[in-house]
Design a protein around this motif. Structure first.
Motif, PDB file in Angstrom:
ATOM      1  N   GLY A  47       0.821  -1.208   0.000  1.00 38.58           N
ATOM      2  CA  GLY A  47       0.000   0.000   0.000  1.00 38.58           C
ATOM      3  C   GLY A  47       0.853   1.255   0.000  1.00 38.58           C
ATOM      4  O   GLY A  47       0.579   2.213  -0.725  1.00 38.58           O
ATOM      5  N   VAL A  48       1.907   1.244   0.815  1.00 43.37           N
ATOM      6  CA  VAL A  48       2.833   2.380   0.862  1.00 43.37           C
ATOM      7  C   VAL A  48       3.478   2.580  -0.509  1.00 43.37           C
ATOM      8  O   VAL A  48       3.595   3.712  -0.990  1.00 43.37           O
ATOM      9  CB  VAL A  48       3.909   2.181   1.950  1.00 43.37           C
ATOM     10  CG1 VAL A  48       5.011   3.229   1.849  1.00 43.37           C
ATOM     11  CG2 VAL A  48       3.276   2.200   3.335  1.00 43.37           C
ATOM     12  N   ALA A  49       3.892   1.489  -1.133  1.00 48.89           N
ATOM     13  CA  ALA A  49       4.522   1.577  -2.453  1.00 48.89           C
ATOM     14  C   ALA A  49       3.578   2.236  -3.453  1.00 48.89           C
ATOM     15  O   ALA A  49       3.986   3.125  -4.207  1.00 48.89           O
ATOM     16  CB  ALA A  49       4.939   0.191  -2.937  1.00 48.89           C
ATOM     17  N   TYR A  50       2.321   1.830  -3.440  1.00 43.14           N
ATOM     18  CA  TYR A  50       1.355   2.428  -4.357  1.00 43.14           C
ATOM     19  C   TYR A  50       1.056   3.879  -3.991  1.00 43.14           C
ATOM     20  O   TYR A  50       0.875   4.726  -4.869  1.00 43.14           O
ATOM     21  CB  TYR A  50       0.059   1.616  -4.420  1.00 43.14           C
ATOM     22  CG  TYR A  50       0.152   0.453  -5.364  1.00 43.14           C
ATOM     23  CD1 TYR A  50       0.170   0.653  -6.740  1.00 43.14           C
ATOM     24  CD2 TYR A  50       0.227  -0.856  -4.902  1.00 43.14           C
ATOM     25  CE1 TYR A  50       0.258  -0.405  -7.628  1.00 43.14           C
ATOM     26  CE2 TYR A  50       0.319  -1.927  -5.772  1.00 43.14           C
ATOM     27  CZ  TYR A  50       0.330  -1.689  -7.132  1.00 43.14           C
ATOM     28  OH  TYR A  50       0.432  -2.732  -8.007  1.00 43.14           O
ATOM     29  N   ALA A  51       0.998   4.171  -2.718  1.00 39.87           N
ATOM     30  CA  ALA A  51       0.722   5.546  -2.288  1.00 39.87           C
ATOM     31  C   ALA A  51       1.838   6.498  -2.714  1.00 39.87           C
ATOM     32  O   ALA A  51       1.581   7.632  -3.109  1.00 39.87           O
ATOM     33  CB  ALA A  51       0.535   5.592  -0.774  1.00 39.87           C
ATOM     34  N   VAL A  61      -5.943   4.185  -5.438  1.00 40.60           N
ATOM     35  CA  VAL A  61      -6.969   3.143  -5.335  1.00 40.60           C
ATOM     36  C   VAL A  61      -6.329   1.831  -4.896  1.00 40.60           C
ATOM     37  O   VAL A  61      -6.829   1.146  -3.986  1.00 40.60           O
ATOM     38  CB  VAL A  61      -7.738   2.988  -6.669  1.00 40.60           C
ATOM     39  CG1 VAL A  61      -8.681   1.791  -6.618  1.00 40.60           C
ATOM     40  CG2 VAL A  61      -8.497   4.273  -6.990  1.00 40.60           C
ATOM     41  N   GLN A  62      -5.208   1.471  -5.529  1.00 40.42           N
ATOM     42  CA  GLN A  62      -4.488   0.258  -5.129  1.00 40.42           C
ATOM     43  C   GLN A  62      -3.963   0.391  -3.699  1.00 40.42           C
ATOM     44  O   GLN A  62      -4.016  -0.570  -2.924  1.00 40.42           O
ATOM     45  CB  GLN A  62      -3.324  -0.013  -6.083  1.00 40.42           C
ATOM     46  CG  GLN A  62      -3.725  -0.586  -7.408  1.00 40.42           C
ATOM     47  CD  GLN A  62      -4.202  -2.035  -7.275  1.00 40.42           C
ATOM     48  OE1 GLN A  62      -3.684  -2.820  -6.489  1.00 40.42           O
ATOM     49  NE2 GLN A  62      -5.204  -2.367  -8.055  1.00 40.42           N
ATOM     50  N   ALA A  63      -3.453   1.568  -3.348  1.00 38.27           N
ATOM     51  CA  ALA A  63      -2.953   1.791  -1.984  1.00 38.27           C
ATOM     52  C   ALA A  63      -4.066   1.517  -0.980  1.00 38.27           C
ATOM     53  O   ALA A  63      -3.874   0.786  -0.005  1.00 38.27           O
ATOM     54  CB  ALA A  63      -2.425   3.214  -1.838  1.00 38.27           C
ATOM     55  N   GLU A  64      -5.240   2.078  -1.236  1.00 38.65           N
ATOM     56  CA  GLU A  64      -6.379   1.895  -0.323  1.00 38.65           C
ATOM     57  C   GLU A  64      -6.765   0.426  -0.208  1.00 38.65           C
ATOM     58  O   GLU A  64      -7.026  -0.076   0.883  1.00 38.65           O
ATOM     59  CB  GLU A  64      -7.565   2.738  -0.820  1.00 38.65           C
ATOM     60  CG  GLU A  64      -8.754   2.758   0.120  1.00 38.65           C
ATOM     61  CD  GLU A  64      -9.748   1.630  -0.104  1.00 38.65           C
ATOM     62  OE1 GLU A  64     -10.501   1.323   0.832  1.00 38.65           O
ATOM     63  OE2 GLU A  64      -9.767   1.046  -1.215  1.00 38.65           O
ATOM     64  N   ARG A  68      -6.518  -1.610   3.242  1.00 34.11           N
ATOM     65  CA  ARG A  68      -7.753  -2.176   3.789  1.00 34.11           C
ATOM     66  C   ARG A  68      -7.590  -3.663   4.105  1.00 34.11           C
ATOM     67  O   ARG A  68      -8.028  -4.129   5.160  1.00 34.11           O
ATOM     68  CB  ARG A  68      -8.916  -1.973   2.817  1.00 34.11           C
ATOM     69  CG  ARG A  68     -10.239  -2.509   3.350  1.00 34.11           C
ATOM     70  CD  ARG A  68     -11.417  -2.157   2.468  1.00 34.11           C
ATOM     71  NE  ARG A  68     -11.567  -0.723   2.313  1.00 34.11           N
ATOM     72  CZ  ARG A  68     -12.093   0.087   3.231  1.00 34.11           C
ATOM     73  NH1 ARG A  68     -12.505  -0.410   4.382  1.00 34.11           N
ATOM     74  NH2 ARG A  68     -12.211   1.374   2.997  1.00 34.11           N
ATOM     75  N   LYS A  69      -6.944  -4.411   3.218  1.00 39.13           N
ATOM     76  CA  LYS A  69      -6.733  -5.842   3.477  1.00 39.13           C
ATOM     77  C   LYS A  69      -5.955  -6.059   4.777  1.00 39.13           C
ATOM     78  O   LYS A  69      -6.294  -6.927   5.576  1.00 39.13           O
ATOM     79  CB  LYS A  69      -5.999  -6.504   2.307  1.00 39.13           C
ATOM     80  CG  LYS A  69      -6.836  -6.686   1.064  1.00 39.13           C
ATOM     81  CD  LYS A  69      -6.013  -7.300  -0.057  1.00 39.13           C
ATOM     82  CE  LYS A  69      -6.776  -7.385  -1.347  1.00 39.13           C
ATOM     83  NZ  LYS A  69      -7.822  -8.381  -1.338  1.00 39.13           N
ATOM     84  N   ALA A  70      -4.913  -5.263   4.968  1.00 40.21           N
ATOM     85  CA  ALA A  70      -4.106  -5.379   6.194  1.00 40.21           C
ATOM     86  C   ALA A  70      -4.872  -4.869   7.403  1.00 40.21           C
ATOM     87  O   ALA A  70      -4.831  -5.483   8.476  1.00 40.21           O
ATOM     88  CB  ALA A  70      -2.796  -4.622   6.022  1.00 40.21           C
ATOM     89  N   ALA A  78      -1.583  -0.197   9.158  1.00 40.83           N
ATOM     90  CA  ALA A  78      -2.459  -0.112   7.987  1.00 40.83           C
ATOM     91  C   ALA A  78      -3.751   0.618   8.327  1.00 40.83           C
ATOM     92  O   ALA A  78      -4.266   1.387   7.519  1.00 40.83           O
ATOM     93  CB  ALA A  78      -2.766  -1.514   7.448  1.00 40.83           C
ATOM     94  N   GLN A  79      -4.271   0.392   9.522  1.00 36.37           N
ATOM     95  CA  GLN A  79      -5.462   1.110   9.954  1.00 36.37           C
ATOM     96  C   GLN A  79      -5.184   2.617   9.994  1.00 36.37           C
ATOM     97  O   GLN A  79      -6.005   3.415   9.532  1.00 36.37           O
ATOM     98  CB  GLN A  79      -5.911   0.608  11.337  1.00 36.37           C
ATOM     99  CG  GLN A  79      -6.412  -0.818  11.298  1.00 36.37           C
ATOM    100  CD  GLN A  79      -6.583  -1.424  12.671  1.00 36.37           C
ATOM    101  OE1 GLN A  79      -6.061  -0.937  13.671  1.00 36.37           O
ATOM    102  NE2 GLN A  79      -7.326  -2.531  12.729  1.00 36.37           N
ATOM    103  N   TYR A  80      -4.023   2.975  10.503  1.00 34.48           N
ATOM    104  CA  TYR A  80      -3.618   4.376  10.529  1.00 34.48           C
ATOM    105  C   TYR A  80      -3.478   4.923   9.106  1.00 34.48           C
ATOM    106  O   TYR A  80      -4.001   5.992   8.786  1.00 34.48           O
ATOM    107  CB  TYR A  80      -2.301   4.525  11.291  1.00 34.48           C
ATOM    108  CG  TYR A  80      -1.734   5.920  11.213  1.00 34.48           C
ATOM    109  CD1 TYR A  80      -2.211   6.927  12.046  1.00 34.48           C
ATOM    110  CD2 TYR A  80      -0.734   6.233  10.285  1.00 34.48           C
ATOM    111  CE1 TYR A  80      -1.685   8.222  11.960  1.00 34.48           C
ATOM    112  CE2 TYR A  80      -0.217   7.512  10.195  1.00 34.48           C
ATOM    113  CZ  TYR A  80      -0.695   8.502  11.042  1.00 34.48           C
ATOM    114  OH  TYR A  80      -0.204   9.766  10.948  1.00 34.48           O
ATOM    115  N   ASN A  81      -2.751   4.193   8.243  1.00 36.06           N
ATOM    116  CA  ASN A  81      -2.539   4.650   6.872  1.00 36.06           C
ATOM    117  C   ASN A  81      -3.858   4.822   6.132  1.00 36.06           C
ATOM    118  O   ASN A  81      -4.037   5.793   5.380  1.00 36.06           O
ATOM    119  CB  ASN A  81      -1.632   3.678   6.107  1.00 36.06           C
ATOM    120  CG  ASN A  81      -0.200   3.713   6.608  1.00 36.06           C
ATOM    121  OD1 ASN A  81       0.235   4.668   7.244  1.00 36.06           O
ATOM    122  ND2 ASN A  81       0.542   2.669   6.319  1.00 36.06           N
ATOM    123  N   LEU A  82      -4.774   3.910   6.360  1.00 35.33           N
ATOM    124  CA  LEU A  82      -6.087   4.003   5.730  1.00 35.33           C
ATOM    125  C   LEU A  82      -6.825   5.236   6.234  1.00 35.33           C
ATOM    126  O   LEU A  82      -7.413   5.984   5.454  1.00 35.33           O
ATOM    127  CB  LEU A  82      -6.890   2.730   6.015  1.00 35.33           C
ATOM    128  CG  LEU A  82      -8.203   2.536   5.286  1.00 35.33           C
ATOM    129  CD1 LEU A  82      -8.012   2.560   3.773  1.00 35.33           C
ATOM    130  CD2 LEU A  82      -8.834   1.213   5.707  1.00 35.33           C
TER     131      LEU A  82
END
Length: 86
Positions: A47-51, A61-64, A68-70, A78-82
């Motif tokens: 997700g970070v890579a895509y972001a 969209v891919q980052a999200e 979300r999966k994590a 991941a909850q924080y990043n989301l």
């Protein structure tokens, strides 16, 4: 041999340049292998890579989706990043 933990470790090595030449594309390739097997840390890192567009085309969209999966597995970063994305 398809071991997610080893795939994640290779991704991390390439991402950080630990013992190998830093290569974000190679890191993303290994993170994807582990992420597809359900590794939440690899999913978050992908997700970070895509972001950031590191090794892959920048795609929020891919980052999200990977965050979300994590996040759904209880991975706090991941909850924080989301949450930051929203």
């Amino acid at each position: 041999q398809g071991i997610a933990e080893a795939q994640f470790s290779l991704g991390k090595m390439y991402y950080e340049g630990q013992g190998v030449r830093q290569d974000y594309a190679e890191a993303a390739r290994w993170y994807l292998k582990a992420a597809e097997q359900g590794d939440p840390v690899a999913q978050n890192n992908l997700g970070v890579a895509y972001a950031k567009g590191q090794g892959v085309r920048q795609d929020p969209v891919q980052a999200e989706q990977w965050y979300r999966k994590a996040a759904e597995q209880g991975y706090a970063q991941a909850q924080y990043n989301l949450g930051v994305m929203y």
